[in-house]
Design a protein around this motif. Structure first.
Motif, PDB file in Angstrom:
ATOM      1  N   SER A 173       0.831  -1.308   0.237  1.00  0.00           N
ATOM      2  CA  SER A 173       0.041  -0.117  -0.484  1.00  0.00           C
ATOM      3  C   SER A 173       0.598   1.389   0.026  1.00  0.00           C
ATOM      4  CB  SER A 173      -1.445   0.251   0.829  1.00  0.00           C
ATOM      5  OG  SER A 173       0.337  -0.107   2.337  1.00  0.00           O
ATOM      6  N   LYS A 174       1.898   1.181  -0.134  1.00  0.00           N
ATOM      7  CA  LYS A 174       2.697   2.408   0.270  1.00  0.00           C
ATOM      8  C   LYS A 174       4.414   2.260  -1.086  1.00  0.00           C
ATOM      9  CE  LYS A 174       2.139   2.717   4.931  1.00  0.00           C
ATOM     10  NZ  LYS A 174       2.916   2.725   6.215  1.00  0.00           N
ATOM     11  N   SER A 175       4.403   0.960  -1.061  1.00  0.00           N
ATOM     12  CA  SER A 175       5.601   1.090  -2.490  1.00  0.00           C
ATOM     13  C   SER A 175       5.307  -0.077  -3.208  1.00  0.00           C
ATOM     14  CB  SER A 175       6.899   0.222  -1.630  1.00  0.00           C
ATOM     15  OG  SER A 175       7.006  -0.277  -1.042  1.00  0.00           O
ATOM     16  N   CYS A 176       6.341   0.268  -4.076  1.00  0.00           N
ATOM     17  CA  CYS A 176       6.118  -1.028  -5.383  1.00  0.00           C
ATOM     18  C   CYS A 176       7.432  -2.617  -4.729  1.00  0.00           C
ATOM     19  CB  CYS A 176       7.163  -0.616  -7.237  1.00  0.00           C
ATOM     20  SG  CYS A 176       6.736   0.999  -7.439  1.00  0.00           S
ATOM     21  N   GLY A 177       6.672  -3.261  -5.496  1.00  0.00           N
ATOM     22  CA  GLY A 177       7.840  -4.527  -5.335  1.00  0.00           C
ATOM     23  C   GLY A 177       9.026  -4.741  -5.778  1.00  0.00           C
ATOM     24  N   PRO A 178       9.743  -5.338  -5.895  1.00  0.00           N
ATOM     25  CA  PRO A 178       9.333  -6.744  -6.088  1.00  0.00           C
ATOM     26  C   PRO A 178       8.383  -6.772  -4.378  1.00  0.00           C
ATOM     27  CG  PRO A 178      11.433  -7.349  -5.674  1.00  0.00           C
ATOM     28  CD  PRO A 178      11.513  -5.549  -6.228  1.00  0.00           C
ATOM     29  N   TYR A 179       8.075  -8.333  -4.211  1.00  0.00           N
ATOM     30  CA  TYR A 179       7.454  -8.190  -3.235  1.00  0.00           C
ATOM     31  C   TYR A 179       7.398  -9.613  -2.379  1.00  0.00           C
ATOM     32  CZ  TYR A 179       4.261  -4.597  -4.544  1.00  0.00           C
ATOM     33  OH  TYR A 179       3.717  -3.526  -4.511  1.00  0.00           O
ATOM     34  N   LYS A 180       7.361  -9.597  -1.080  1.00  0.00           N
ATOM     35  CA  LYS A 180       7.607 -11.368  -0.040  1.00  0.00           C
ATOM     36  C   LYS A 180       6.611 -11.591  -0.099  1.00  0.00           C
ATOM     37  CE  LYS A 180      12.314 -11.416  -1.010  1.00  0.00           C
ATOM     38  NZ  LYS A 180      14.241 -12.287  -0.724  1.00  0.00           N
ATOM     39  N   PRO A 181       5.899 -13.032   0.328  1.00  0.00           N
ATOM     40  CA  PRO A 181       5.088 -13.257   1.438  1.00  0.00           C
ATOM     41  C   PRO A 181       5.539 -12.907   2.836  1.00  0.00           C
ATOM     42  CG  PRO A 181       5.893 -14.946   0.296  1.00  0.00           C
ATOM     43  CD  PRO A 181       6.475 -14.298  -0.212  1.00  0.00           C
ATOM     44  N   VAL A 182       4.262 -11.945   3.223  1.00  0.00           N
ATOM     45  CA  VAL A 182       4.708 -12.247   4.881  1.00  0.00           C
ATOM     46  C   VAL A 182       4.819 -13.688   5.362  1.00  0.00           C
ATOM     47  CG1 VAL A 182       3.750 -11.334   7.176  1.00  0.00           C
ATOM     48  CG2 VAL A 182       3.638  -9.786   4.909  1.00  0.00           C
ATOM     49  N   LYS A 183       4.926 -14.271   6.685  1.00  0.00           N
ATOM     50  CA  LYS A 183       5.112 -15.637   7.008  1.00  0.00           C
ATOM     51  C   LYS A 183       3.592 -15.014   8.453  1.00  0.00           C
ATOM     52  CE  LYS A 183       7.306 -17.073   4.713  1.00  0.00           C
ATOM     53  NZ  LYS A 183       7.208 -18.181   3.197  1.00  0.00           N
ATOM     54  N   GLY A 184       3.298 -16.064   8.363  1.00  0.00           N
ATOM     55  CA  GLY A 184       1.986 -15.796   9.779  1.00  0.00           C
ATOM     56  C   GLY A 184       1.347 -14.835   9.288  1.00  0.00           C
ATOM     57  N   PHE A 185       1.116 -14.010   8.524  1.00  0.00           N
ATOM     58  CA  PHE A 185       0.295 -12.800   8.637  1.00  0.00           C
ATOM     59  C   PHE A 185      -1.453 -13.250   9.198  1.00  0.00           C
ATOM     60  CE2 PHE A 185      -1.117 -15.160   4.659  1.00  0.00           C
ATOM     61  CZ  PHE A 185      -2.310 -15.037   4.280  1.00  0.00           C
ATOM     62  N   LYS A 186      -1.989 -12.243   9.327  1.00  0.00           N
ATOM     63  CA  LYS A 186      -3.339 -12.058  10.048  1.00  0.00           C
ATOM     64  C   LYS A 186      -4.477 -12.055   9.177  1.00  0.00           C
ATOM     65  CE  LYS A 186      -2.159 -10.175  14.614  1.00  0.00           C
ATOM     66  NZ  LYS A 186      -3.013  -9.165  15.189  1.00  0.00           N
ATOM     67  N   GLU A 187      -5.700 -12.714   8.865  1.00  0.00           N
ATOM     68  CA  GLU A 187      -6.644 -13.255   7.766  1.00  0.00           C
ATOM     69  C   GLU A 187      -6.932 -11.200   7.771  1.00  0.00           C
ATOM     70  OE1 GLU A 187      -8.323 -14.888   4.770  1.00  0.00           O
ATOM     71  OE2 GLU A 187      -7.652 -15.847   6.288  1.00  0.00           O
ATOM     72  N   TRP A 188      -6.950 -11.389   5.969  1.00  0.00           N
ATOM     73  CA  TRP A 188      -6.646  -9.596   5.999  1.00  0.00           C
ATOM     74  C   TRP A 188      -8.209  -9.645   5.434  1.00  0.00           C
ATOM     75  CZ3 TRP A 188      -2.879  -6.998   5.586  1.00  0.00           C
ATOM     76  CH2 TRP A 188      -2.533  -6.193   4.827  1.00  0.00           C
ATOM     77  N   LYS A 189      -8.857  -8.198   5.618  1.00  0.00           N
ATOM     78  CA  LYS A 189      -9.974  -8.108   5.476  1.00  0.00           C
ATOM     79  C   LYS A 189     -10.695  -8.417   3.545  1.00  0.00           C
ATOM     80  CE  LYS A 189     -10.003  -4.380   8.816  1.00  0.00           C
ATOM     81  NZ  LYS A 189     -10.080  -2.522   8.656  1.00  0.00           N
ATOM     82  N   ASN A 190     -12.023  -8.249   3.505  1.00  0.00           N
ATOM     83  CA  ASN A 190     -12.509  -8.405   2.153  1.00  0.00           C
ATOM     84  C   ASN A 190     -11.491  -7.747   0.863  1.00  0.00           C
ATOM     85  OD1 ASN A 190     -14.012 -10.895   2.642  1.00  0.00           O
ATOM     86  ND2 ASN A 190     -16.114 -10.043   3.067  1.00  0.00           N
ATOM     87  N   LEU A 191     -11.309  -8.583  -0.206  1.00  0.00           N
ATOM     88  CA  LEU A 191     -11.369  -7.528  -1.285  1.00  0.00           C
ATOM     89  C   LEU A 191     -12.282  -6.184  -0.902  1.00  0.00           C
ATOM     90  CD1 LEU A 191      -8.889  -7.051  -3.656  1.00  0.00           C
ATOM     91  CD2 LEU A 191     -10.200  -9.333  -4.639  1.00  0.00           C
ATOM     92  N   HIS A 192     -13.141  -6.548  -1.393  1.00  0.00           N
ATOM     93  CA  HIS A 192     -13.884  -5.125  -1.723  1.00  0.00           C
ATOM     94  C   HIS A 192     -13.913  -4.001  -0.918  1.00  0.00           C
ATOM     95  CE1 HIS A 192     -16.488  -6.822   1.541  1.00  0.00           C
ATOM     96  NE2 HIS A 192     -17.364  -5.592   1.471  1.00  0.00           N
ATOM     97  N   THR A 193     -13.496  -4.342   0.033  1.00  0.00           N
ATOM     98  CA  THR A 193     -12.899  -2.833   1.387  1.00  0.00           C
ATOM     99  C   THR A 193     -11.827  -2.591   0.963  1.00  0.00           C
ATOM    100  OG1 THR A 193     -12.550  -4.802   3.206  1.00  0.00           O
ATOM    101  CG2 THR A 193     -14.771  -3.904   2.861  1.00  0.00           C
ATOM    102  N   GLU A 194     -11.108  -3.702   0.863  1.00  0.00           N
ATOM    103  CA  GLU A 194      -9.448  -2.688   0.810  1.00  0.00           C
ATOM    104  C   GLU A 194      -8.773  -2.557  -0.249  1.00  0.00           C
ATOM    105  OE1 GLU A 194      -7.270  -2.837   3.382  1.00  0.00           O
ATOM    106  OE2 GLU A 194      -8.660  -3.109   4.003  1.00  0.00           O
ATOM    107  N   ASN A 195      -9.657  -2.839  -1.640  1.00  0.00           N
ATOM    108  CA  ASN A 195      -8.711  -2.416  -3.295  1.00  0.00           C
ATOM    109  C   ASN A 195      -9.407  -1.475  -3.684  1.00  0.00           C
ATOM    110  OD1 ASN A 195      -7.673  -2.945  -5.063  1.00  0.00           O
ATOM    111  ND2 ASN A 195      -8.269  -5.000  -5.404  1.00  0.00           N
ATOM    112  N   LYS A 196      -8.970  -0.157  -3.064  1.00  0.00           N
ATOM    113  CA  LYS A 196      -9.544   1.200  -3.674  1.00  0.00           C
ATOM    114  C   LYS A 196      -8.971   0.869  -5.246  1.00  0.00           C
ATOM    115  CE  LYS A 196      -9.563   2.853   0.723  1.00  0.00           C
ATOM    116  NZ  LYS A 196      -8.571   1.991   1.712  1.00  0.00           N
ATOM    117  N   VAL A 197      -9.588   0.018  -5.912  1.00  0.00           N
ATOM    118  CA  VAL A 197      -8.849   0.199  -7.443  1.00  0.00           C
ATOM    119  C   VAL A 197     -10.280   1.322  -8.372  1.00  0.00           C
ATOM    120  CG1 VAL A 197      -8.889  -0.751  -9.215  1.00  0.00           C
ATOM    121  CG2 VAL A 197      -8.180  -1.500  -7.505  1.00  0.00           C
TER     122      VAL A 197
END
Length: 344
Positions: A173-197
């Motif tokens: 949400s702040k920077s470009c990649g390349p990205y790596k997966p976060v280990k042990g992340f908490k469940e993300w909110k639904n896509l429709h509330t997070e993806n401000k496209v």
């Protein structure tokens, strides 16, 4: 003899009064893409098939670069490349041709038609789909334009915002990649509330054509979601999601957030509701409501038409999206008409 003549006239009248009025042929498509509607209509007027009408109508949108969301020169992915998705379905045979992640070929709906006509497959993707297209005689062309290049560079300058990554480092949400997966992340909110496209980064042409005999065909074409992760395929080229046709009943097509909508096969569902006897408008509304139970604020719409020429549409109310525009041309109308439905 007079009784038989009377019955014949009576039956004819039934076919031409409201509720049973003959409005065929019929072309209906998503958004105010009127040139696409006219092109499809001309095919039907000249005696062409509903399948030909859908192909030519969607191809017109590819040429026109409708809203920048269809055809070449729009919706660059994270690498700056425009890739195309399309499908076409014959409601008589239930045959489908589809392509996704198509590169270097402008006429995506034409390639989808070639898959239907010249292969035993249903769906070709990526570089292999492009090679198939070239073998079928489609021209190899650069899909990048000055406009799409500008969209891409502006996005890079804005730290790659917005994008489609989550649960990664660095913070997407702040920077470009390349990205790596976060280990042990908490469940993300639904896509429709997070993806401000931007809502219009998901536009698609979806089209339904019904000829005078009630033969139904449907199709879609899109360049997908702007700044999508390369390789992403949305709902548009998937039978039952992007569109669906069954000449015994009718057809439907969808537009909107394909990453959500494809999970519910909305076009198939709408046709099945019509098969159960629902009017097209109600079938569309019920299909939208079904998705809203899981994603209340999703962005999307569905158009529906039955094989007698009745039609309707419905959309889901989302921030900045309270009405949905679609285009209709039918018997008795000389020009495409832009119609509007209030979202539910």
């Amino acid at each position: 003899m007079r009784i038989l003549l009377f019955l014949s006239l009576w039956l004819t009248l039934i076919l031409y009064i409201p509720g049973g009025e003959s409005v065929l042929p019929l072309v209906i498509n998503t958004w105010a893409f009127q040139s696409a509607t006219e092109t499809a209509w001309k095919v039907l007027e000249q005696g062409g098939s509903s399948l030909d009408a859908v192909e030519k109508g969607c191809a017109q949108c590819e040429i026109d670069q409708c809203d920048g969301s269809v055809g070449y020169g729009g919706s660059p992915d994270e690498m700056g490349e425009t890739t195309l998705d399309a499908m076409i379905m014959d409601g008589n045979t239930m045959n489908v041709g589809a392509v996704a992640d198509l590169r270097r070929i402008k006429n995506a709906i034409g390639v989808a038609r070639a898959v239907l006509d010249y292969s035993k497959h249903t769906f070709l993707v990526g570089e292999s789909a492009s090679l198939f297209a070239e073998s079928m005689g489609f021209l190899h062309e650069d899909l990048t334009t000055v406009k799409s290049r500008s969209i891409y560079l502006n996005w890079l300058n804005q730290n790659c915002q917005p994008n489609y990554w989550r649960n990664v480092v660095p913070d997407a949400s702040k920077s470009c990649g390349p990205y790596k997966p976060v280990k042990g992340f908490k469940e993300w909110k639904n896509l429709h509330t997070e993806n401000k496209v931007n809502l219009h980064s998901h536009d698609t042409i979806g089209m339904i054509a019904v000829d005078e005999a009630g033969n139904v065909a449907t199709g879609t074409s899109t360049n997908g979601a702007t700044h999508k992760i390369p390789g992403r395929v949305g709902d548009s080229p998937i039978a039952g999601a992007g569109s669906y046709a069954d000449s015994t009943t009718g057809g439907a097509a969808a537009t909107g957030n394909g990453d959500l909508m494809m999970r519910f096969l909305p076009s198939y569902q709408a046709v099945e509701y019509m098969r159960l006897g629902m009017e097209p408008s109600k079938a569309c509304e019920k299909t939208i409501s079904r998705i809203q139970k899981h994603f209340p604020a999703f962005f999307g719409a569905v158009i529906c038409a039955n094989n007698s020429g009745s039609y309707g549409a419905a959309c889901s109310k989302a921030p900045g999206f309270t009405q949905f525009h679609f285009t209709v041309l039918k018997k008795g109308i000389s020009r495409p008409q832009n119609e509007v439905v209030n979202c539910i």
